[in-house]
Design a protein around this motif. Structure first.
Motif, PDB file in Angstrom:
ATOM      1  N   THR A 229       0.852  -1.173   0.000  1.00 23.66           N
ATOM      2  CA  THR A 229       0.000   0.000   0.000  1.00 23.66           C
ATOM      3  C   THR A 229       0.900   1.240   0.000  1.00 23.66           C
ATOM      4  O   THR A 229       2.041   1.184  -0.465  1.00 23.66           O
ATOM      5  CB  THR A 229      -0.995  -0.090   1.196  1.00 23.66           C
ATOM      6  N   ALA A 230       0.419   2.372   0.498  1.00 28.01           N
ATOM      7  CA  ALA A 230       1.237   3.601   0.489  1.00 28.01           C
ATOM      8  C   ALA A 230       0.622   4.609   1.452  1.00 28.01           C
ATOM      9  O   ALA A 230      -0.528   4.464   1.869  1.00 28.01           O
ATOM     10  CB  ALA A 230       1.293   4.179  -0.919  1.00 28.01           C
ATOM     11  N   GLY A 231       1.389   5.635   1.761  1.00 29.24           N
ATOM     12  CA  GLY A 231       0.896   6.708   2.639  1.00 29.24           C
ATOM     13  C   GLY A 231      -0.348   7.383   2.088  1.00 29.24           C
ATOM     14  O   GLY A 231      -1.151   7.943   2.847  1.00 29.24           O
ATOM     15  N   GLN A 232      -0.520   7.314   0.769  1.00 31.70           N
ATOM     16  CA  GLN A 232      -1.723   7.907   0.150  1.00 31.70           C
ATOM     17  C   GLN A 232      -2.998   7.292   0.722  1.00 31.70           C
ATOM     18  O   GLN A 232      -4.068   7.888   0.625  1.00 31.70           O
ATOM     19  CB  GLN A 232      -1.706   7.661  -1.374  1.00 31.70           C
ATOM     20  N   ALA A 233      -2.902   6.102   1.294  1.00 31.34           N
ATOM     21  CA  ALA A 233      -4.090   5.448   1.861  1.00 31.34           C
ATOM     22  C   ALA A 233      -4.658   6.230   3.034  1.00 31.34           C
ATOM     23  O   ALA A 233      -5.861   6.188   3.290  1.00 31.34           O
ATOM     24  CB  ALA A 233      -3.735   4.028   2.309  1.00 31.34           C
ATOM     25  N   VAL A 234      -3.793   6.920   3.746  1.00 27.33           N
ATOM     26  CA  VAL A 234      -4.253   7.603   4.968  1.00 27.33           C
ATOM     27  C   VAL A 234      -4.053   9.113   4.935  1.00 27.33           C
ATOM     28  O   VAL A 234      -4.595   9.831   5.779  1.00 27.33           O
ATOM     29  CB  VAL A 234      -3.565   7.003   6.228  1.00 27.33           C
ATOM     30  N   ASN A 235      -3.264   9.611   3.985  1.00 25.39           N
ATOM     31  CA  ASN A 235      -3.051  11.057   3.865  1.00 25.39           C
ATOM     32  C   ASN A 235      -3.642  11.559   2.554  1.00 25.39           C
ATOM     33  O   ASN A 235      -3.394  10.975   1.505  1.00 25.39           O
ATOM     34  CB  ASN A 235      -1.549  11.387   3.857  1.00 25.39           C
ATOM     35  N   ALA A 236      -4.403  12.648   2.634  1.00 28.77           N
ATOM     36  CA  ALA A 236      -4.906  13.270   1.407  1.00 28.77           C
ATOM     37  C   ALA A 236      -3.746  13.996   0.740  1.00 28.77           C
ATOM     38  O   ALA A 236      -3.073  14.808   1.375  1.00 28.77           O
ATOM     39  CB  ALA A 236      -6.019  14.244   1.744  1.00 28.77           C
ATOM     40  N   ILE A 237      -3.478  13.667  -0.519  1.00 34.32           N
ATOM     41  CA  ILE A 237      -2.346  14.274  -1.226  1.00 34.32           C
ATOM     42  C   ILE A 237      -2.835  14.816  -2.565  1.00 34.32           C
ATOM     43  O   ILE A 237      -3.384  14.052  -3.378  1.00 34.32           O
ATOM     44  CB  ILE A 237      -1.216  13.222  -1.440  1.00 34.32           C
ATOM     45  N   PRO A 238      -2.675  16.132  -2.791  1.00 38.79           N
ATOM     46  CA  PRO A 238      -3.101  16.688  -4.071  1.00 38.79           C
ATOM     47  C   PRO A 238      -2.430  15.980  -5.250  1.00 38.79           C
ATOM     48  O   PRO A 238      -1.295  15.507  -5.121  1.00 38.79           O
ATOM     49  CB  PRO A 238      -2.632  18.150  -3.996  1.00 38.79           C
ATOM     50  N   LEU A 239      -3.107  15.899  -6.347  1.00 37.93           N
ATOM     51  CA  LEU A 239      -2.639  15.257  -7.593  1.00 37.93           C
ATOM     52  C   LEU A 239      -2.591  13.735  -7.488  1.00 37.93           C
ATOM     53  O   LEU A 239      -2.056  13.062  -8.351  1.00 37.93           O
ATOM     54  CB  LEU A 239      -1.262  15.779  -8.049  1.00 37.93           C
ATOM     55  N   GLN A 240      -3.168  13.212  -6.403  1.00 37.66           N
ATOM     56  CA  GLN A 240      -3.090  11.767  -6.146  1.00 37.66           C
ATOM     57  C   GLN A 240      -4.462  11.193  -5.804  1.00 37.66           C
ATOM     58  O   GLN A 240      -4.540  10.211  -5.058  1.00 37.66           O
ATOM     59  CB  GLN A 240      -2.116  11.516  -4.988  1.00 37.66           C
ATOM     60  N   ILE A 241      -5.541  11.781  -6.338  1.00 41.68           N
ATOM     61  CA  ILE A 241      -6.870  11.325  -5.931  1.00 41.68           C
ATOM     62  C   ILE A 241      -7.087   9.846  -6.276  1.00 41.68           C
ATOM     63  O   ILE A 241      -7.692   9.094  -5.500  1.00 41.68           O
ATOM     64  CB  ILE A 241      -7.980  12.217  -6.553  1.00 41.68           C
ATOM     65  N   HIS A 242      -6.555   9.411  -7.409  1.00 47.97           N
ATOM     66  CA  HIS A 242      -6.703   8.008  -7.831  1.00 47.97           C
ATOM     67  C   HIS A 242      -5.921   7.071  -6.904  1.00 47.97           C
ATOM     68  O   HIS A 242      -6.456   6.072  -6.406  1.00 47.97           O
ATOM     69  CB  HIS A 242      -6.266   7.828  -9.288  1.00 47.97           C
ATOM     70  N   ALA A 243      -4.664   7.414  -6.638  1.00 48.99           N
ATOM     71  CA  ALA A 243      -3.834   6.553  -5.776  1.00 48.99           C
ATOM     72  C   ALA A 243      -4.335   6.582  -4.333  1.00 48.99           C
ATOM     73  O   ALA A 243      -4.321   5.549  -3.642  1.00 48.99           O
ATOM     74  CB  ALA A 243      -2.375   6.988  -5.844  1.00 48.99           C
ATOM     75  N   CYS A 244      -4.790   7.755  -3.861  1.00 51.38           N
ATOM     76  CA  CYS A 244      -5.314   7.843  -2.493  1.00 51.38           C
ATOM     77  C   CYS A 244      -6.536   6.928  -2.340  1.00 51.38           C
ATOM     78  O   CYS A 244      -6.644   6.173  -1.363  1.00 51.38           O
ATOM     79  CB  CYS A 244      -5.692   9.283  -2.144  1.00 51.38           C
ATOM     80  N   ALA A 245      -7.445   7.009  -3.305  1.00 50.51           N
ATOM     81  CA  ALA A 245      -8.660   6.182  -3.238  1.00 50.51           C
ATOM     82  C   ALA A 245      -8.305   4.699  -3.318  1.00 50.51           C
ATOM     83  O   ALA A 245      -8.819   3.870  -2.558  1.00 50.51           O
ATOM     84  CB  ALA A 245      -9.608   6.569  -4.371  1.00 50.51           C
ATOM     85  N   ALA A 246      -7.405   4.363  -4.240  1.00 53.65           N
ATOM     86  CA  ALA A 246      -7.070   2.950  -4.457  1.00 53.65           C
ATOM     87  C   ALA A 246      -6.347   2.354  -3.255  1.00 53.65           C
ATOM     88  O   ALA A 246      -6.667   1.251  -2.792  1.00 53.65           O
ATOM     89  CB  ALA A 246      -6.205   2.819  -5.715  1.00 53.65           C
ATOM     90  N   LYS A 247      -5.376   3.076  -2.729  1.00 53.10           N
ATOM     91  CA  LYS A 247      -4.584   2.526  -1.622  1.00 53.10           C
ATOM     92  C   LYS A 247      -5.421   2.476  -0.326  1.00 53.10           C
ATOM     93  O   LYS A 247      -5.256   1.560   0.482  1.00 53.10           O
ATOM     94  CB  LYS A 247      -3.298   3.329  -1.421  1.00 53.10           C
ATOM     95  N   ALA A 248      -6.334   3.448  -0.141  1.00 58.65           N
ATOM     96  CA  ALA A 248      -7.231   3.379   1.023  1.00 58.65           C
ATOM     97  C   ALA A 248      -8.074   2.112   0.942  1.00 58.65           C
ATOM     98  O   ALA A 248      -8.293   1.419   1.950  1.00 58.65           O
ATOM     99  CB  ALA A 248      -8.121   4.624   1.076  1.00 58.65           C
ATOM    100  N   GLY A 249      -8.537   1.810  -0.243  1.00 57.34           N
ATOM    101  CA  GLY A 249      -9.314   0.577  -0.437  1.00 57.34           C
ATOM    102  C   GLY A 249      -8.488  -0.656  -0.121  1.00 57.34           C
ATOM    103  O   GLY A 249      -8.977  -1.616   0.496  1.00 57.34           O
ATOM    104  N   ILE A 250      -7.234  -0.646  -0.536  1.00 57.47           N
ATOM    105  CA  ILE A 250      -6.360  -1.796  -0.271  1.00 57.47           C
ATOM    106  C   ILE A 250      -6.228  -2.019   1.243  1.00 57.47           C
ATOM    107  O   ILE A 250      -6.261  -3.169   1.713  1.00 57.47           O
ATOM    108  CB  ILE A 250      -4.967  -1.584  -0.919  1.00 57.47           C
ATOM    109  N   ASN A 251      -6.083  -0.933   1.999  1.00 54.36           N
ATOM    110  CA  ASN A 251      -5.949  -1.105   3.457  1.00 54.36           C
ATOM    111  C   ASN A 251      -7.157  -1.834   4.044  1.00 54.36           C
ATOM    112  O   ASN A 251      -7.024  -2.668   4.948  1.00 54.36           O
ATOM    113  CB  ASN A 251      -5.771   0.252   4.139  1.00 54.36           C
ATOM    114  N   GLN A 252      -8.337  -1.553   3.504  1.00 53.08           N
ATOM    115  CA  GLN A 252      -9.530  -2.227   4.011  1.00 53.08           C
ATOM    116  C   GLN A 252      -9.623  -3.667   3.510  1.00 53.08           C
ATOM    117  O   GLN A 252     -10.091  -4.556   4.236  1.00 53.08           O
ATOM    118  CB  GLN A 252     -10.792  -1.443   3.633  1.00 53.08           C
ATOM    119  N   VAL A 253      -9.154  -3.910   2.287  1.00 54.79           N
ATOM    120  CA  VAL A 253      -9.101  -5.292   1.795  1.00 54.79           C
ATOM    121  C   VAL A 253      -8.231  -6.130   2.737  1.00 54.79           C
ATOM    122  O   VAL A 253      -8.589  -7.260   3.115  1.00 54.79           O
ATOM    123  CB  VAL A 253      -8.542  -5.336   0.343  1.00 54.79           C
TER     124      VAL A 253
END
Ligand code: NAP
Ligand code: COA
Length: 264
Positions: free
Chosen positions: A143-167
């Motif tokens: 996964t990545a820090g994008q899962a838990v931190n909102a990062i501009p220009l990373q809306i796709h990776a933030c959403a995807a990695k947050a989902g992975i954490n729940q998987v």
């Protein structure tokens, strides 16, 4: 780097690394092989996969499959289980990323990253279940820090990695006690495709270092050690966790440590 693990730690184990044909995941695959595991890596590009297998050595398999296609990734796993036996370790690390504002991103661009990272992780884990050696198998999602931190220009990776954490968390519950499911969240790792995309110029990189508690980017080998640990008997009571291997990146801006003290 000096490793704490004994040389034959993974002897007799089979490891399947999705997205293991370059970068961090290839580093993980190499480490598994060096510690005695039989290793297979998978990516889209067959030539890259074959080269990675050669680089890993020890009879490693390099296969071509797209994690977005369930049948293809399942087929690759069946091939590996047939060649090497039941899977002991499965890493889901395939990912796509680029910098783009939400307004500069098509629906297909957003969907593409979510499809590779999140749906790909579901496909890899769902596909491997009945091929796992149970009890005892270890599943690891990158996964990545994008899962838990909102990062501009990373809306796709933030959403995807947050989902992975729940998987990771849901599967740890559903598949315990036979299977352990964990994640590794690398911080910025040097000499990787990911960081060449996210911090392409030296000035951005320099500014970045100061903000990290450890004052530097990480090394591929440092992430690989975490994967070995999570797959080892030393992690036998660890499931559903995300191991941050990020030098403290997620804590916030460490360059503020001397703010107002008069110190440099
Ligand atoms: P990388 O070198 O680009 O590795 C990506 C791997 O995934 C390659 O083997 C690639 O091979 C494969 N891949 C991509 N799309 C695929 C698909 N649809 N189906 C199957 N395989 C696919 O990336 P990296 O920078 O080392 O990153 C590796 C992992 O670490 C990713 O999960 C990333 O999000 C995570 N991460 C990286 C950093 C960093 O600093 N680099 C930080 C935090 C997290 P093909 O192109 O041949 O398919
Ligand atoms: N900015 C905005 N949109 C972008 C983009 C960018 N920099 N790069 C790609 N896209 C869009 C494309 O335009 C396309 O959308 P469209 O059909 O509306 O035009 C969509 O994303 C899919 O692109 P495509 O090239 O068809 O996808 P692909 O499946 O061949 O490749 C990517 C997937 C885009 C993620 C590609 O960068 C990739 O293969 N990455 C793997 C390596 C990687 O990213 N490593 C780092 C891991 S952290």
């Amino acid at each position: 780097m000096t490793s704490a693990f004994k040389d034959d730690l993974l002897a007799g184990k089979t490891a399947f690394v999705a997205g293991g044909t370059s970068g961090i995941n290839l580093g993980i695959a190499k480490r598994f092989a060096a510690l005695g595991a039989k290793v297979a890596v998978v990516g889209r590009n067959p030539e890259k996969a074959a080269n990675a297998a050669r680089e890993i050595g020890g009879g490693a398999l390099g296969l071509s499959a797209d994690v977005r296609e369930y049948g293809a990734i399942r087929g690759a796993m069946e091939q590996v289980a047939q060649a090497f036996g039941p899977l002991d370790i499965v890493v889901s690390g395939a990912a796509g990323n680029f910098l783009a504002p939400a307004n500069g991103m098509s629906a297909n661009a957003f969907r593409t990253v979510v499809d590779i990272d999140l749906n790909g992780t579901f496909n890899v884990f769902r596909g491997c279940y009945d091929l796992l050696r149970r009890p005892g198998a270890s599943l690891i999602a990158i996964t990545a820090g994008q899962a838990v931190n909102a990062i501009p220009l990373q809306i796709h990776a933030c959403a995807a990695k947050a989902g992975i954490n729940q998987v990771i968390r849901v599967l740890a519950m559903e598949w315990g006690p036979d299977v352990r499911v964990n994640g590794i969240s690398p911080g910025p790792i040097a000499n990787t495709e990911g960081m060449s995309r996210l911090a392409p110029d030296p000035a951005t990189r320099e500014a970045h270092y100061a903000r990290i508690a450890m004052g530097r980017w990480g090394e591929v080998d440092e992430v690989a050690e975490c994967a070995v640990f999570l797959s080892s008997p030393s992690a036998s009571y660890i499931s559903g966790t995300i191991l941050d291997c990020d030098g403290g990146s997620q804590l916030g801006d460490a360059s503020r440590r001397n703010l107002g003290t008069g110190l440099a």
